[in-house]
Design a protein around this motif. Structure first.
Motif, PDB file in Angstrom:
ATOM      1  N   LEU A  64      -3.558  -3.825  -2.789  1.00 21.71           N
ATOM      2  CA  LEU A  64      -2.631  -4.913  -2.497  1.00 21.71           C
ATOM      3  C   LEU A  64      -1.912  -4.672  -1.180  1.00 21.71           C
ATOM      4  O   LEU A  64      -1.582  -3.530  -0.845  1.00 21.71           O
ATOM      5  CB  LEU A  64      -1.597  -5.068  -3.618  1.00 21.71           C
ATOM      6  N   ASP A  65      -1.650  -5.754  -0.451  1.00 25.18           N
ATOM      7  CA  ASP A  65      -0.912  -5.653   0.808  1.00 25.18           C
ATOM      8  C   ASP A  65       0.535  -5.245   0.575  1.00 25.18           C
ATOM      9  O   ASP A  65       1.156  -4.649   1.450  1.00 25.18           O
ATOM     10  CB  ASP A  65      -0.946  -6.982   1.574  1.00 25.18           C
ATOM     11  N   GLN A  66       1.085  -5.591  -0.595  1.00 24.25           N
ATOM     12  CA  GLN A  66       2.449  -5.213  -0.936  1.00 24.25           C
ATOM     13  C   GLN A  66       2.458  -4.532  -2.291  1.00 24.25           C
ATOM     14  O   GLN A  66       1.831  -5.013  -3.243  1.00 24.25           O
ATOM     15  CB  GLN A  66       3.362  -6.432  -1.004  1.00 24.25           C
ATOM     16  N   ARG A  67       3.171  -3.412  -2.383  1.00 31.59           N
ATOM     17  CA  ARG A  67       3.312  -2.683  -3.632  1.00 31.59           C
ATOM     18  C   ARG A  67       4.032  -3.562  -4.648  1.00 31.59           C
ATOM     19  O   ARG A  67       4.973  -4.262  -4.314  1.00 31.59           O
ATOM     20  CB  ARG A  67       4.129  -1.417  -3.383  1.00 31.59           C
ATOM     21  N   LEU A  68       3.575  -3.523  -5.891  1.00 35.72           N
ATOM     22  CA  LEU A  68       4.260  -4.253  -6.959  1.00 35.72           C
ATOM     23  C   LEU A  68       5.447  -3.436  -7.422  1.00 35.72           C
ATOM     24  O   LEU A  68       5.292  -2.303  -7.861  1.00 35.72           O
ATOM     25  CB  LEU A  68       3.325  -4.496  -8.146  1.00 35.72           C
ATOM     26  N   ASP A  85       3.651   5.597  -5.380  1.00 38.24           N
ATOM     27  CA  ASP A  85       4.890   5.536  -4.604  1.00 38.24           C
ATOM     28  C   ASP A  85       4.916   4.412  -3.578  1.00 38.24           C
ATOM     29  O   ASP A  85       5.923   3.757  -3.404  1.00 38.24           O
ATOM     30  CB  ASP A  85       5.158   6.865  -3.893  1.00 38.24           C
ATOM     31  N   ASP A  86       3.813   4.214  -2.874  1.00 40.74           N
ATOM     32  CA  ASP A  86       3.856   3.249  -1.778  1.00 40.74           C
ATOM     33  C   ASP A  86       2.721   2.230  -1.787  1.00 40.74           C
ATOM     34  O   ASP A  86       2.565   1.472  -0.839  1.00 40.74           O
ATOM     35  CB  ASP A  86       3.870   3.982  -0.443  1.00 40.74           C
ATOM     36  N   VAL A  87       1.952   2.182  -2.861  1.00 39.88           N
ATOM     37  CA  VAL A  87       0.806   1.267  -2.888  1.00 39.88           C
ATOM     38  C   VAL A  87       0.464   0.884  -4.326  1.00 39.88           C
ATOM     39  O   VAL A  87       0.693   1.660  -5.249  1.00 39.88           O
ATOM     40  CB  VAL A  87      -0.422   1.915  -2.206  1.00 39.88           C
ATOM     41  N   THR A  88      -0.045  -0.331  -4.483  1.00 35.93           N
ATOM     42  CA  THR A  88      -0.608  -0.755  -5.765  1.00 35.93           C
ATOM     43  C   THR A  88      -2.081  -1.034  -5.562  1.00 35.93           C
ATOM     44  O   THR A  88      -2.469  -1.705  -4.603  1.00 35.93           O
ATOM     45  CB  THR A  88       0.083  -2.027  -6.296  1.00 35.93           C
ATOM     46  N   VAL A  89      -2.892  -0.496  -6.461  1.00 38.78           N
ATOM     47  CA  VAL A  89      -4.340  -0.656  -6.410  1.00 38.78           C
ATOM     48  C   VAL A  89      -4.793  -1.272  -7.733  1.00 38.78           C
ATOM     49  O   VAL A  89      -4.302  -0.906  -8.797  1.00 38.78           O
ATOM     50  CB  VAL A  89      -5.031   0.715  -6.210  1.00 38.78           C
ATOM     51  N   VAL A 137      -1.388 -12.595  -5.293  1.00 38.70           N
ATOM     52  CA  VAL A 137      -1.597 -11.301  -4.642  1.00 38.70           C
ATOM     53  C   VAL A 137      -2.697 -11.425  -3.602  1.00 38.70           C
ATOM     54  O   VAL A 137      -3.547 -12.307  -3.676  1.00 38.70           O
ATOM     55  CB  VAL A 137      -1.951 -10.190  -5.666  1.00 38.70           C
ATOM     56  N   HIS A 138      -2.671 -10.519  -2.632  1.00 36.80           N
ATOM     57  CA  HIS A 138      -3.729 -10.450  -1.631  1.00 36.80           C
ATOM     58  C   HIS A 138      -3.806  -9.019  -1.131  1.00 36.80           C
ATOM     59  O   HIS A 138      -2.867  -8.228  -1.299  1.00 36.80           O
ATOM     60  CB  HIS A 138      -3.496 -11.443  -0.479  1.00 36.80           C
ATOM     61  N   GLY A 139      -4.937  -8.687  -0.546  1.00 37.79           N
ATOM     62  CA  GLY A 139      -5.108  -7.326  -0.075  1.00 37.79           C
ATOM     63  C   GLY A 139      -6.463  -7.116   0.562  1.00 37.79           C
ATOM     64  O   GLY A 139      -7.100  -8.062   1.023  1.00 37.79           O
ATOM     65  N   THR A 140      -6.867  -5.858   0.557  1.00 37.77           N
ATOM     66  CA  THR A 140      -8.132  -5.463   1.166  1.00 37.77           C
ATOM     67  C   THR A 140      -8.964  -4.691   0.141  1.00 37.77           C
ATOM     68  O   THR A 140      -8.448  -4.242  -0.879  1.00 37.77           O
ATOM     69  CB  THR A 140      -7.893  -4.572   2.399  1.00 37.77           C
ATOM     70  N   THR A 141     -10.247  -4.559   0.444  1.00 31.38           N
ATOM     71  CA  THR A 141     -11.139  -3.831  -0.455  1.00 31.38           C
ATOM     72  C   THR A 141     -11.384  -2.424   0.067  1.00 31.38           C
ATOM     73  O   THR A 141     -11.351  -2.179   1.273  1.00 31.38           O
ATOM     74  CB  THR A 141     -12.499  -4.546  -0.599  1.00 31.38           C
TER      75      THR A 141
END
Length: 146
Positions: free
Chosen positions: A25-29, A55-59, A10-14
């Motif tokens: 996360l950059d992509q929703r699980l 709905d559109d994001v995983t945190v 996984v990868h993403g932003t803070t």
């Protein structure tokens, strides 16, 4: 220790809110249990995180201290609970077959929405009406008359 049944890169932003660090996360699980915990390894050893998929994001919300010094991050998410099967209820499947409608035409988001809409029915009459609404919005099965 809980046995890990799946590892996901996984990868993403803070981000930060009033409760602290959020790892977006950059992509929703898709297809994974939400509102459960997992372990995230950012190269410092795994740390407990709460998995929140909307709905559109995983945190990921750390449940212990995690050091992230850059706005972007990458790591491995350990999911002890694995994949969540998304099954279409028998009444919806039967109604779609009877009316020659194509449930496979729904993409992941549409299917998730339809199953949530149906699952929140509070009476049998509401469930029947919701099955009819979902099925009526589906396209006809290719090669068959609706």
């Amino acid at each position: 220790m809980t046995r890990t049944t799946q590892l996901l890169p996984v990868h993403g932003t803070t981000r930060h809110d009033e409760h602290g660090l959020l790892l977006v996360l950059d992509q929703r699980l898709d297809g994974h249990d939400t509102f459960l915990s997992g372990r995230l390894d950012l190269g410092q050893g795994p740390a407990a995180v709460r998995i929140i998929t909307l709905d559109d994001v995983t945190v990921l919300r750390p449940m212990e201290t995690i050091e992230v010094t850059t706005p972007s991050w990458a790591g491995t998410l350990h999911l002890p609970h694995g994949l969540r099967p998304r099954s279409i209820p028998d009444d919806l499947t039967a109604a779609a077959r009877t009316t020659h409608r194509d449930l496979d035409a729904l993409d992941e988001a549409e299917l998730r929405y339809a199953l949530t809409f149906l699952g929140e029915s509070t009476t049998e009459q509401i469930r029947i009406a919701r099955v009819e609404a979902i099925v009526s919005a589906l396209p006809a099965v290719e090669g068959e008359a609706a």
